[in-house]
Write a protein that holds these residues in place. Structure first.
Motif, PDB file in Angstrom:
ATOM      1  N   VAL A 233      -6.419  -6.602  -0.009  1.00  0.00           N
ATOM      2  CA  VAL A 233      -7.966  -6.053  -0.389  1.00  0.00           C
ATOM      3  C   VAL A 233      -7.847  -6.008  -1.930  1.00  0.00           C
ATOM      4  CG1 VAL A 233      -8.924  -3.925  -0.526  1.00  0.00           C
ATOM      5  CG2 VAL A 233      -8.104  -4.679   1.761  1.00  0.00           C
ATOM      6  N   GLY A 234      -6.541  -5.679  -2.506  1.00  0.00           N
ATOM      7  CA  GLY A 234      -6.531  -5.808  -3.994  1.00  0.00           C
ATOM      8  C   GLY A 234      -5.383  -5.307  -4.391  1.00  0.00           C
ATOM      9  N   VAL A 235      -5.004  -5.169  -5.646  1.00  0.00           N
ATOM     10  CA  VAL A 235      -3.640  -4.634  -6.371  1.00  0.00           C
ATOM     11  C   VAL A 235      -3.960  -3.636  -7.309  1.00  0.00           C
ATOM     12  CG1 VAL A 235      -2.353  -6.740  -5.596  1.00  0.00           C
ATOM     13  CG2 VAL A 235      -3.698  -6.596  -7.765  1.00  0.00           C
ATOM     14  N   GLY A 236      -3.010  -2.621  -7.592  1.00  0.00           N
ATOM     15  CA  GLY A 236      -3.259  -1.835  -8.621  1.00  0.00           C
ATOM     16  C   GLY A 236      -1.938  -1.376  -9.342  1.00  0.00           C
ATOM     17  N   ARG A 237      -2.225  -0.417 -10.354  1.00  0.00           N
ATOM     18  CA  ARG A 237      -1.069   0.080 -10.866  1.00  0.00           C
ATOM     19  C   ARG A 237      -1.273   1.085 -11.741  1.00  0.00           C
ATOM     20  NH1 ARG A 237      -0.197  -4.689 -15.801  1.00  0.00           N
ATOM     21  NH2 ARG A 237      -2.223  -4.160 -16.714  1.00  0.00           N
ATOM     22  N   ILE A 238      -0.402   2.189 -11.758  1.00  0.00           N
ATOM     23  CA  ILE A 238      -0.596   3.509 -12.361  1.00  0.00           C
ATOM     24  C   ILE A 238       0.486   3.607 -13.356  1.00  0.00           C
ATOM     25  CG2 ILE A 238      -0.840   5.904 -12.011  1.00  0.00           C
ATOM     26  CD1 ILE A 238      -1.594   5.223  -9.006  1.00  0.00           C
TER      27      ILE A 238
ATOM     28  N   VAL B  53       8.776  10.845 -14.983  1.00  0.00           N
ATOM     29  CA  VAL B  53       8.101   9.901 -13.806  1.00  0.00           C
ATOM     30  C   VAL B  53       8.184  10.628 -12.363  1.00  0.00           C
ATOM     31  CG1 VAL B  53       8.406   7.601 -12.697  1.00  0.00           C
ATOM     32  CG2 VAL B  53       8.463   7.799 -15.411  1.00  0.00           C
ATOM     33  N   ALA B  54       9.289  11.046 -11.906  1.00  0.00           N
ATOM     34  CA  ALA B  54       9.587  11.558 -10.571  1.00  0.00           C
ATOM     35  C   ALA B  54       8.579  12.664 -10.191  1.00  0.00           C
ATOM     36  CB  ALA B  54      11.151  11.882 -10.501  1.00  0.00           C
ATOM     37  N   ALA B  55       8.043  13.438 -11.436  1.00  0.00           N
ATOM     38  CA  ALA B  55       7.447  14.878 -11.072  1.00  0.00           C
ATOM     39  C   ALA B  55       5.925  14.240 -10.798  1.00  0.00           C
ATOM     40  CB  ALA B  55       7.390  15.567 -12.472  1.00  0.00           C
ATOM     41  N   GLN B  56       5.556  12.747 -11.029  1.00  0.00           N
ATOM     42  CA  GLN B  56       4.278  12.538 -11.013  1.00  0.00           C
ATOM     43  C   GLN B  56       4.270  11.819  -9.582  1.00  0.00           C
ATOM     44  OE1 GLN B  56       1.629  13.248 -12.946  1.00  0.00           O
ATOM     45  NE2 GLN B  56       2.873  14.628 -13.993  1.00  0.00           N
ATOM     46  N   ILE B  57       5.249  11.729  -8.892  1.00  0.00           N
ATOM     47  CA  ILE B  57       4.995  10.852  -7.605  1.00  0.00           C
ATOM     48  C   ILE B  57       3.869  11.410  -6.764  1.00  0.00           C
ATOM     49  CG2 ILE B  57       6.223  10.427  -5.484  1.00  0.00           C
ATOM     50  CD1 ILE B  57       8.907  10.620  -7.060  1.00  0.00           C
ATOM     51  N   GLY B  58       3.729  12.604  -6.530  1.00  0.00           N
ATOM     52  CA  GLY B  58       2.287  12.970  -5.761  1.00  0.00           C
ATOM     53  C   GLY B  58       1.217  12.602  -6.377  1.00  0.00           C
ATOM     54  N   ASN B  59       0.882  12.666  -7.588  1.00  0.00           N
ATOM     55  CA  ASN B  59      -0.133  12.585  -8.451  1.00  0.00           C
ATOM     56  C   ASN B  59      -0.592  10.896  -8.116  1.00  0.00           C
ATOM     57  OD1 ASN B  59      -0.866  14.955  -9.146  1.00  0.00           O
ATOM     58  ND2 ASN B  59       0.109  14.976 -10.968  1.00  0.00           N
ATOM     59  N   MET B  60       0.583   9.904  -8.554  1.00  0.00           N
ATOM     60  CA  MET B  60       0.649   8.868  -8.591  1.00  0.00           C
ATOM     61  C   MET B  60       0.191   8.142  -6.892  1.00  0.00           C
ATOM     62  SD  MET B  60       3.393   7.059 -10.917  1.00  0.00           S
ATOM     63  CE  MET B  60       4.817   7.954 -10.331  1.00  0.00           C
ATOM     64  N   LEU B  61       0.860   8.701  -6.034  1.00  0.00           N
ATOM     65  CA  LEU B  61       0.120   8.174  -4.546  1.00  0.00           C
ATOM     66  C   LEU B  61      -0.948   8.815  -4.366  1.00  0.00           C
ATOM     67  CD1 LEU B  61       2.012   7.617  -2.006  1.00  0.00           C
ATOM     68  CD2 LEU B  61       1.756  10.009  -1.342  1.00  0.00           C
TER      69      LEU B  61
ATOM     70  N   CYS C 193       4.618  -3.624 -14.945  1.00  0.00           N
ATOM     71  CA  CYS C 193       4.677  -2.288 -14.541  1.00  0.00           C
ATOM     72  C   CYS C 193       5.153  -1.147 -16.040  1.00  0.00           C
ATOM     73  CB  CYS C 193       5.782  -1.920 -13.381  1.00  0.00           C
ATOM     74  SG  CYS C 193       7.063  -2.522 -13.646  1.00  0.00           S
ATOM     75  N   GLY C 194       5.297  -2.014 -16.904  1.00  0.00           N
ATOM     76  CA  GLY C 194       5.690  -1.211 -18.073  1.00  0.00           C
ATOM     77  C   GLY C 194       6.579  -2.040 -19.164  1.00  0.00           C
TER      78      GLY C 194
ATOM     79  N   LEU D 249       3.666   2.736 -11.148  1.00  0.00           N
ATOM     80  CA  LEU D 249       3.915   2.403  -9.939  1.00  0.00           C
ATOM     81  C   LEU D 249       2.810   1.111  -9.802  1.00  0.00           C
ATOM     82  CD1 LEU D 249       4.031   3.189  -6.799  1.00  0.00           C
ATOM     83  CD2 LEU D 249       1.968   4.228  -6.939  1.00  0.00           C
ATOM     84  N   VAL D 250       3.215   0.158  -9.079  1.00  0.00           N
ATOM     85  CA  VAL D 250       2.581  -1.037  -8.738  1.00  0.00           C
ATOM     86  C   VAL D 250       2.291  -0.947  -7.020  1.00  0.00           C
ATOM     87  CG1 VAL D 250       2.401  -3.581  -8.488  1.00  0.00           C
ATOM     88  CG2 VAL D 250       3.267  -2.524 -10.720  1.00  0.00           C
ATOM     89  N   TYR D 251       0.858  -1.200  -6.777  1.00  0.00           N
ATOM     90  CA  TYR D 251       0.880  -1.123  -5.431  1.00  0.00           C
ATOM     91  C   TYR D 251      -0.205  -2.216  -4.775  1.00  0.00           C
ATOM     92  CZ  TYR D 251      -4.014   1.246  -6.422  1.00  0.00           C
ATOM     93  OH  TYR D 251      -5.157   1.194  -6.833  1.00  0.00           O
ATOM     94  N   ILE D 252      -0.059  -2.715  -3.488  1.00  0.00           N
ATOM     95  CA  ILE D 252      -0.931  -3.439  -2.885  1.00  0.00           C
ATOM     96  C   ILE D 252      -1.654  -2.746  -1.761  1.00  0.00           C
ATOM     97  CG2 ILE D 252       1.160  -4.126  -1.520  1.00  0.00           C
ATOM     98  CD1 ILE D 252      -0.261  -7.043  -1.318  1.00  0.00           C
ATOM     99  N   ILE D 253      -2.860  -3.342  -1.685  1.00  0.00           N
ATOM    100  CA  ILE D 253      -3.912  -2.863  -0.382  1.00  0.00           C
ATOM    101  C   ILE D 253      -3.927  -3.854   0.693  1.00  0.00           C
ATOM    102  CG2 ILE D 253      -6.003  -1.679   0.082  1.00  0.00           C
ATOM    103  CD1 ILE D 253      -6.249  -0.554  -2.425  1.00  0.00           C
TER     104      ILE D 253
END
Length: 280
Positions: A86-91, A158-166, A63-64, A128-132
């Protein structure tokens, strides 16, 4: 010793958390583990942790990285076997003029890690690391973030980008089409105070019902800060098959001081509570 405190079948932190979920509660759909610094040695422990939660270990995703560090930091992922992957991703955050996000997705954690951290990714940030997974209600994406604490300007960015990452979770990437989602969720250790809504996302937080002796007795850290919580794109009524998220926290994973609980093992655990979000 720490792994025993988390993973003992009887008296271990994760087993106690599951036992406390209550009759009628949905099973653990997805689990995330932050601040993993070794992709290899952590796998056995996280496999056991997931098993105690009724989940299968999916793998770690980088994640970094910290400047001059030997290797990246990872987030571990687990899923309930009843919910197909379904898959995994990261931003990630990347170098450029202003704040730039880079989204990567793959079918598996191994495939995502094999992409490597892009050469343009910014050191001293965590993405952000996520799973679907597919639930009876449809596909959901669940992401986890460990925001660095030591660099204040970076963690605020980073916190200011929470909405964009989501909002980018499940988007098309690496030749993969976008995944239709009924809901997105994002949790973790944000290392900034809780604000809701943030970036258009609704926030969900909770204090634990009890704290070990010596703790501040509030928040989600031993010192009393509310740093661990959740966000979701669910606003108002939840889609059919899901509920408006309900957050909770458990101090079972928190340091309990010398000689306290688990024959003294608890003092080797975390300074954070475990943080849950009921969605089904």
């Amino acid at each position: 010793m720490r792994n025993q405190a988390y993973n003992n079948a009887v008296g271990g932190g994760f087993a106690n958390i599951v036992a406390g979920l209550g009759v009628g509660m949905a099973p653990v759909a997805v689990a995330g583990f932050t601040e993993i610094t070794n992709n290899r040695s952590s796998r056995t422990a996280l496999t056991n942790s997931c098993a105690r939660l009724g989940a299968n270990f999916v793998g770690n995703v980088s994640c970094g990285i910290t400047a001059l560090a030997r290797g990246p930091e990872y987030i571990g992922l687990g899923r309930n076997p009843a919910y197909p992957l379904v898959g995994v991703g990261r931003i990630l955050f990347q170098i450029g003029g202003g704040v730039m996000l880079l989204h990567q997705r793959a079918a598996t954690t191994a495939a995502l890690n094999n992409l490597g951290l892009p050469p343009t990714s910014s050191a001293d940030y965590r993405g952000l690391v996520y799973i679907i997974v597919t639930t009876p209600a449809g596909n959901i994406a669940v992401g986890f973030l460990h925001n660095l604490y030591t660099l204040q300007a970076n963690r605020v960015t980073v916190a200011a980008q929470i909405g964009n990452m989501l909002n980018r979770m499940g988007a098309a990437s690496n030749g993969l089409p976008a995944v239709p989602l009924v809901a997105r969720y994002m949790g973790g250790d944000f290392n900034v105070g809780f604000i809701t809504p943030r970036g258009g996302a609704d926030g969900y937080s909770a204090n634990a019902p009890f704290y070990p002796a010596g703790a501040a007795g509030m928040g989600t850290t031993y010192s009393g800060s509310l740093y661990d919580y959740w966000y979701s794109d669910i606003a108002g009524a939840a889609p059919p098959g899901l509920i408006v998220p309900v957050a909770s926290a458990s101090s079972i994973t928190m340091d309990a001081g010398p000689g306290a609980g688990l024959a003294g093992l608890a003092q080797r655990m975390s300074d954070h509570t475990a943080t849950m979000l009921q969605i089904i």
